[in-house]
Design an enzyme around this catalytic site. Structure first.
Site, PDB file in Angstrom:
ATOM      1  CG  ASN A  74       2.436  -1.352   3.986  1.00 44.26           C
ATOM      2  OD1 ASN A  74       3.024  -1.718   2.964  1.00 44.26           O
ATOM      3  ND2 ASN A  74       3.044  -0.706   4.978  1.00 44.26           N
ATOM      4  CD1 TRP A  75      -0.720  -6.452   0.929  1.00 42.13           C
ATOM      5  CD2 TRP A  75      -0.221  -7.170  -1.143  1.00 42.13           C
ATOM      6  NE1 TRP A  75      -1.893  -6.874   0.337  1.00 42.13           N
ATOM      7  CE2 TRP A  75      -1.618  -7.322  -0.936  1.00 42.13           C
ATOM      8  CE3 TRP A  75       0.322  -7.552  -2.374  1.00 42.13           C
ATOM      9  CZ2 TRP A  75      -2.459  -7.841  -1.913  1.00 42.13           C
ATOM     10  CZ3 TRP A  75      -0.525  -8.068  -3.344  1.00 42.13           C
ATOM     11  CH2 TRP A  75      -1.902  -8.214  -3.117  1.00 42.13           C
ATOM     12  CE  LYS A  76       4.361  -3.286   7.227  1.00 33.04           C
ATOM     13  NZ  LYS A  76       4.835  -3.066   8.584  1.00 33.04           N
ATOM     14  CG  HIS A  88       5.148   2.763   6.603  1.00 29.59           C
ATOM     15  ND1 HIS A  88       6.034   2.150   7.448  1.00 29.59           N
ATOM     16  CD2 HIS A  88       3.955   2.127   6.781  1.00 29.59           C
ATOM     17  CE1 HIS A  88       5.408   1.183   8.106  1.00 29.59           C
ATOM     18  NE2 HIS A  88       4.147   1.145   7.715  1.00 29.59           N
ATOM     19  CD  GLU A 148       7.744  -1.034   8.358  1.00 34.34           C
ATOM     20  OE1 GLU A 148       7.497  -1.315   7.173  1.00 34.34           O
ATOM     21  OE2 GLU A 148       7.124  -1.540   9.311  1.00 34.34           O
ATOM     22  CD  GLU A 152       0.696   2.840   9.675  1.00 35.16           C
ATOM     23  OE1 GLU A 152       0.007   1.833   9.493  1.00 35.16           O
ATOM     24  OE2 GLU A 152       1.824   2.993   9.194  1.00 35.16           O
ATOM     25  N   GLY A 157       3.439  -3.906  13.778  1.00 34.89           N
ATOM     26  CA  GLY A 157       4.037  -5.239  13.738  1.00 34.89           C
ATOM     27  C   GLY A 157       4.374  -5.821  15.092  1.00 34.89           C
ATOM     28  CB  SER A 177      -0.925  -4.509  16.110  1.00 35.13           C
ATOM     29  OG  SER A 177       0.493  -4.622  16.083  1.00 35.13           O
ATOM     30  N   GLY A 206      -0.924  -3.927   7.993  1.00 32.90           N
ATOM     31  CA  GLY A 206       0.292  -4.558   7.490  1.00 32.90           C
ATOM     32  C   GLY A 206       0.152  -6.068   7.502  1.00 32.90           C
ATOM     33  N   GLY A 207       0.632  -6.707   8.567  1.00 37.92           N
ATOM     34  CA  GLY A 207       0.691  -8.169   8.643  1.00 37.92           C
ATOM     35  C   GLY A 207      -0.613  -8.866   8.269  1.00 37.92           C
TER      36      GLY A 207
HETATM   37  C1  PEP Z   1       1.918  -0.929   8.796  1.00 41.79           C
HETATM   38  O1  PEP Z   1       3.075  -1.247   8.603  1.00 41.79           O
HETATM   39  O2  PEP Z   1       1.431   0.024   8.166  1.00 41.79           O
HETATM   40  C2  PEP Z   1       1.162  -1.686   9.781  1.00 41.79           C
HETATM   41  C3  PEP Z   1       0.106  -1.137  10.297  1.00 41.79           C
HETATM   42  O3  PEP Z   1       1.641  -2.926  10.089  1.00 41.79           O
HETATM   43  P1  PEP Z   1       0.947  -4.006  11.093  1.00 41.79           P
HETATM   44  O4  PEP Z   1      -0.525  -4.034  10.756  1.00 41.79           O
HETATM   45  O5  PEP Z   1       1.625  -5.279  10.783  1.00 41.79           O
HETATM   46  O6  PEP Z   1       1.171  -3.489  12.466  1.00 41.79           O
END
Ligand code: PEP
Length: 252
Positions: free
Chosen positions: A8-10, A93, A95, A169, A175, A214, A235-236
Site C-alpha cells: 500500500n503505497w499510500k 483501510h 485511514e 490491520e 505505521g 508494521s 505500508g511503509g
Molecule cells: C497499512 O497502512 O496498510 C500498513 C500496514 O502500514 P504499515 O505497514 O506502514 O504499518
C-alpha cells in the site's frame, strides 16, 4: 494457498519515483514464493500498470467510489481503475475510515462495485488500541466483517467473480512499529477464518486473510508462518523495493 504480499503505497511518490519503485519490484519478482500486488495512488495506477504489464506483479487502487460514474467530484470509480489496468482495490483501510468517515455500509457498497467491475476487493478490518484494551477486538472485527462484506464477497454469489480478500490491520499497529504478539495475530486470524467459514462455507475456508501493521523484513517470517495468515498488506516497508521483496521471500 499461495501467499499474497500487497504493498500500500499510500500518498507517496512522484511519477518518476513510482516508476522506479515499480521497476525495482518487477526486477525482483521472479521466482518468489508469494504473489505480489502494489497499490499506488490513483494518479500512478495507469503508468505503474503499464510498467508491470506482463510481469508477475498485480496493480490495485487504494479506494473506489460505489457508483460506476456520475457527479462525484474528486472520486474514481471501480470501472475506471479496471480500465487503467488495476485488478484489485483496497477498501475500508483505517485511514479511509478515519479521514473520510467511511462506514461499514459504505465499504460494503464499494466492495459490491469493485466486484461488479471485475476487481478483487481487499477489505480492511481491525480494532483501535482502545477497543483492544477494552477486550473488544473480536467484537469490532466481527461487526466489520458482517457489515462491510457483501454477500457475493466469496465469489460464489452475485456479483460473480473471484473471492475477495480480508486484511486484518489492528489500527494501532499501522505505521507505529508496534505489532500484536504472534499469539494475538494467530487468534484474530483464526477468529476471522471462523466467521468467514460460518458465512461463506467452503469458500470462506479458501479466502485469503492478510495481516497488516508494521510488517517488516525482520518480523515477516514469523508472522507469515502463523496459521490463517495468507500474506501481508504492507505500508511503509513497501516503499523500499528491497524490503518489500524481502518480505515476499519470507513467505516461503
Ligand atoms: C497499512 O497502512 O496498510 C500498513 C500496514 O502500514 P504499515 O505497514 O506502514 O504499518
Amino acid at each position: 494457498m499461495r501467499p499474497l504480499i500487497a504493498g500500500n503505497w499510500k500518498m507517496h511518490g512522484s511519477m518518476a519515483e513510482a516508476a522506479a519503485l515499480a521497476g525495482a519490484v518487477r526486477e525482483g519478482a521472479a521466482g518468489l514464493p508469494a504473489e505480489l500486488l502494489v497499490c499506488p495512488t490513483f494518479l500512478h495506477v495507469a503508468s505503474v500498470a503499464s510498467l508491470l504489464a506482463g510481469s508477475a506483479v498485480a496493480v490495485g487502487g487504494q479506494d473506489c467510489h460505489a457508483a460506476a460514474k456520475g457527479a462525484h467530484t474528486g472520486d474514481v470509480s471501480a470501472p475506471m481503475l479496471r480500465d487503467a489496468g488495476a485488478s484489485h482495490v483496497i477498501l475500508g483501510h483505517s485511514e479511509r475510515r478515519t479521514d473520510h468517515a467511511e462506514t461499514d455500509a459504505a465499504v460494503r457498497a464499494k466492495a459490491e462495485a469493485a466486484a461488479a467491475a471485475g476487481l478483487v476487493p481487499v477489505v480492511c478490518v481491525g480494532e483501535t488500541e482502545a477497543e483492544r484494551l477494552a477486550g473488544q477486538a473480536e467484537a469490532v472485527v466481527a461487526r466489520q466483517l458482517a457489515e462491510s462484506l457483501p454477500d457475493g464477497f466469496a465469489g460464489t454469489g452475485a456479483p460473480a467473480g473471484a473471492a475477495g480478500i480480508i486484511a486484518y490491520e489492528p489500527v494501532w499497529a499501522i505505521g507505529t512499529g508496534r505489532t500484536p504478539t504472534e499469539a494475538d495475530i494467530g487468534a484474530l486470524h483464526g477468529f476471522i477464518r471462523e466467521r468467514l467459514a460460518a458465512r461463506f462455507g467452503a469458500a470462506g475456508q479458501g479466502m485469503r486473510i492478510l495481516y497488516g501493521g508494521s510488517m517488516k523484513p525482520g518480523n515477516a517470517k514469523a508472522i507469515l508462518a502463523l496459521p490463517n495468515v495468507d500474506g501481508g498488506l504492507v505500508g511503509g516497508a513497501s516503499l523500499v523495493a528491497a524490503d518489500f521483496l524481502a518480505i515476499a521471500r519470507a513467505a516461503g
